[in-house]
Design a protein around this motif. Structure first.
Motif, short mmCIF file in Angstrom:
data_model
loop_
_atom_site.label_atom_id
_atom_site.label_comp_id
_atom_site.label_asym_id
_atom_site.label_seq_id
_atom_site.Cartn_x
_atom_site.Cartn_y
_atom_site.Cartn_z
N ARG A 111 0.83 -1.20 0.00
CA ARG A 111 0.00 0.00 0.00
C ARG A 111 0.87 1.26 0.00
O ARG A 111 0.54 2.26 -0.65
CB ARG A 111 -0.95 -0.02 1.20
N GLU A 160 -0.27 5.13 -1.04
CA GLU A 160 -1.20 5.43 0.06
C GLU A 160 -0.41 6.16 1.14
O GLU A 160 0.73 5.79 1.44
CB GLU A 160 -1.81 4.15 0.64
N ARG A 196 -5.18 3.53 9.18
CA ARG A 196 -6.62 3.25 9.31
C ARG A 196 -6.93 1.84 8.81
O ARG A 196 -7.76 1.13 9.41
CB ARG A 196 -7.42 4.31 8.53
N TRP A 197 -6.29 1.44 7.71
CA TRP A 197 -6.49 0.06 7.21
C TRP A 197 -6.00 -0.96 8.24
O TRP A 197 -6.67 -1.98 8.48
CB TRP A 197 -5.74 -0.12 5.89
N GLN A 215 -8.52 -1.30 11.10
CA GLN A 215 -9.67 -2.11 10.67
C GLN A 215 -9.30 -3.58 10.59
O GLN A 215 -10.07 -4.46 11.02
CB GLN A 215 -10.18 -1.62 9.32
N THR A 216 -8.11 -3.87 10.08
CA THR A 216 -7.66 -5.25 9.93
C THR A 216 -7.45 -5.91 11.29
O THR A 216 -7.88 -7.04 11.52
CB THR A 216 -6.35 -5.31 9.13
#
Length: 233
Positions: free
Chosen positions: A208, A213, A220-221, A224-225
């Motif tokens: 990423r 990114e 943030r990813w 969430q992961t």
């Protein structure tokens, strides 16, 4: 270019001449005293130093954005995972660890994980491994030295007994993770010292980053992961 330094062996006036362009970025034979003379040479303060049983390596290559940023990404993945998992963590960047007359290493990142460890004090001296514990996890980020990270450095960390070692290829986003026990290492797909952290997540974060990114989006990813249950991953 020739740099003249004091070897400080038996006679403090004894002089050893070394040529950094010859020893740079390769493993060469050297006594512990010769190694220390170079490690303490002020003109080489930006170099990285490794020593393993009469072999030394001095890395003089400049660090570019790809190495610097991927170093940051890997560090953030580990720190964020440990924080959410309530794992005690101490991180050291480019810190020198020294076992007198035997070994020295200066990895890109080193982590002490868990409780009950003898953490080094807050000073600028190399960490004395005869007095303090080895780091739990060592990470080397490579844009140009991946073969050495997978060979000589891996053998050094095996011999010393580092619990886990990661060699990260910054060009391909591949993470070679090894668990180490009883002087041997084997590749793993999930961390043993950060239980529940899949190495594929680290690689995805690096990909990423290479896809431009920004760090906030990657964080943030990751949040969430890491919030997902094992069945949702």
């Amino acid at each position: 270019m020739t740099i003249t330094v004091s070897a400080k062996v038996n006679d403090p006036k004894e002089i050893v001449e070394v040529k950094p362009e010859i020893v740079s970025d390769v493993w060469v034979r050297a006594s512990w005293e010769e190694f220390l003379a170079l490690a303490e040479e002020p003109s080489l303060d930006k170099a990285k130093f490794y020593y393993d049983q009469h072999l030394m390596r001095i890395e003089m290559s400049p660090i570019g954005p790809i190495h610097a940023h991927e170093n940051s990404i890997v560090s953030n993945v580990i720190r964020l995972f440990a924080t959410l998992a309530n794992i005690v963590i101490y991180e050291y960047t480019n810190c020198s660890f020294r076992k007198k007359n035997n070994a020295e290493f200066q990895p890109d990142i080193a982590f002490f994980l868990g409780t009950g460890l003898k953490i080094p004090p807050r000073n600028n001296a190399p960490v004395d491994l005869n007095e303090f514990d080895l780091p739990t996890l060592v990470v080397e980020i490579s844009a140009t030295t991946i073969q050495d990270d997978l060979s000589y450095k891996r053998l050094l960390y095996e011999r010393l007994g580092i619990q886990e070692y990661w060699a990260v290829n910054a060009n391909t986003s591949e993470v070679f993770a090894f668990a180490i026990a009883e002087g041997h290492s084997g590749r793993i797909s999930a961390s043993r010292v950060l239980e529940g952290l899949e190495i594929s997540i680290v690689e995805e974060a690096l990909k990423r980053s290479q896809a431009d990114e920004d760090d906030g989006a990657i964080a943030r990813w990751l949040l969430q992961t890491f919030a997902k249950s094992p069945t949702e991953s």
